[in-house]
Scaffold this motif. Structure first.
Motif, short mmCIF file in Angstrom:
data_model
loop_
_atom_site.label_atom_id
_atom_site.label_comp_id
_atom_site.label_asym_id
_atom_site.label_seq_id
_atom_site.Cartn_x
_atom_site.Cartn_y
_atom_site.Cartn_z
N ASP A 1 0.83 -1.20 0.00
CA ASP A 1 0.00 0.00 0.00
C ASP A 1 0.87 1.25 0.00
O ASP A 1 0.56 2.24 -0.68
CB ASP A 1 -0.93 0.01 1.22
CG ASP A 1 -2.04 -1.03 1.12
OD1 ASP A 1 -2.27 -1.54 0.01
OD2 ASP A 1 -2.64 -1.34 2.16
N GLY B 1 2.39 1.90 -3.47
CA GLY B 1 1.46 2.53 -4.39
C GLY B 1 1.75 2.17 -5.83
O GLY B 1 2.28 1.09 -6.14
N ALA B 2 1.46 3.11 -6.73
CA ALA B 2 1.61 2.84 -8.16
C ALA B 2 2.92 3.37 -8.72
O ALA B 2 3.22 3.14 -9.89
CB ALA B 2 0.44 3.45 -8.92
N SER B 3 3.69 4.08 -7.92
CA SER B 3 4.92 4.69 -8.43
C SER B 3 6.15 3.95 -7.91
O SER B 3 6.08 3.16 -6.97
CB SER B 3 5.00 6.16 -8.02
OG SER B 3 4.99 6.27 -6.61
N ARG C 1 5.62 -2.01 -8.18
CA ARG C 1 4.71 -3.17 -8.26
C ARG C 1 4.88 -3.90 -9.59
O ARG C 1 5.05 -3.26 -10.63
CB ARG C 1 3.25 -2.73 -8.13
CG ARG C 1 2.81 -2.38 -6.72
CD ARG C 1 1.37 -1.89 -6.78
NE ARG C 1 0.84 -1.58 -5.47
CZ ARG C 1 0.11 -2.41 -4.72
NH1 ARG C 1 -0.13 -3.64 -5.18
NH2 ARG C 1 -0.32 -2.05 -3.54
N ARG D 1 6.49 6.07 4.64
CA ARG D 1 5.04 6.07 4.40
C ARG D 1 4.34 4.94 5.15
O ARG D 1 3.19 5.08 5.57
CB ARG D 1 4.76 5.95 2.90
CG ARG D 1 5.19 7.17 2.09
CD ARG D 1 4.55 7.18 0.72
NE ARG D 1 5.02 6.12 -0.14
CZ ARG D 1 6.00 6.24 -1.04
NH1 ARG D 1 6.62 7.41 -1.18
NH2 ARG D 1 6.36 5.24 -1.80
N SER E 1 9.60 3.68 -5.94
CA SER E 1 10.08 4.35 -4.72
C SER E 1 11.27 3.61 -4.14
O SER E 1 11.47 2.42 -4.38
CB SER E 1 8.97 4.41 -3.66
OG SER E 1 7.85 5.12 -4.11
#
Length: 216
Positions: free
Chosen positions: A159, A162-164, A213, A174, A166
């Protein structure tokens, strides 16, 4: 642009407040406001600058710092030379996020500020929270180990990813976990094919792992 949190130090000893201000100013995620030396100055500073966090001495020339923490809707740590149990209990009842006895080493304050940031990140936003989120936020604040299953922790890591793409440091911040914990679970997720990893070389030539991801 990274947003930094504003920190107000409330202490009547100008040498101590200056030292604590310098410690806070060195933290990349925090901005140290001009210290307040009285409750009157602190009240005005809260109204003017709207700090996100306060570091408050228990006893001030014009009143009770702990009562100020209780009556002010701002997260706060009590920093005091008082070591008696009644004062500490009163600070915690007043809603202090922690209590740090003076004098202390810089690393002790930095550690508590880091833990506060991780806890705050876990409770950020308006989304519905799970009990795991609350337990992890409380554990991050106190430095205790949260009792969370591996699968639940990996879901939190995903979670936070996310979609980016990192780095493990960003993901740890986070997710509200340590960098070592984030790296351990990211490695497991990569091994299971849920996460892709690539190396990015910075200006110093030292590689950094970036995670994303896996596409389904």
């Amino acid at each position: 642009m990274t947003t930094t949190l504003r920190v107000l130090i409330v202490d009547d000893d100008f040498r101590v407040s200056g030292l604590h201000q310098a410690m806070v100013a060195e933290h990349p995620s925090l901005t140290a406001l001009e210290p307040a030396r009285t409750l009157a100055e602190a009240t005005a500073a809260v109204r003017l600058h709207r700090p996100d966090l306060m570091l408050v001495d228990a006893y001030l020339p014009d009143g009770d710092g702990i009562a100020f923490v209780r009556d002010t809707d701002v997260d706060a740590f009590v920093l005091s030379a008082a070591t008696d149990a009644p004062t500490i209990r009163r600070a915690l009842r007043a809603g202090a996020r922690g209590y740090l006895m003076k004098p202390f080493e810089k690393r002790e304050l930095t550690d508590r500020l880091d833990r506060y940031l991780r806890s705050r990140n876990l409770l950020a936003g308006d989304r519905p929270l799970r009990q795991d989120d609350v337990d992890r936020a409380l554990a991050a604040l106190t430095g205790a180990a949260a009792t969370v299953s591996r699968s639940a922790t990996e879901k939190v890591i995903l979670d936070a990813l996310g979609a980016s793409e990192s780095s493990s440091t960003d993901i740890a911040d986070r997710a509200g976990v340590s960098r070592a914990t984030a790296q351990r679970h990211l490695s497991a997720l990569a091994a299971s094919g849920q996460v892709h990893v690539r190396l990015r070389y910075g200006t110093t030539g030292r590689p950094e792992h970036l995670y994303a991801r896996a596409e389904r």
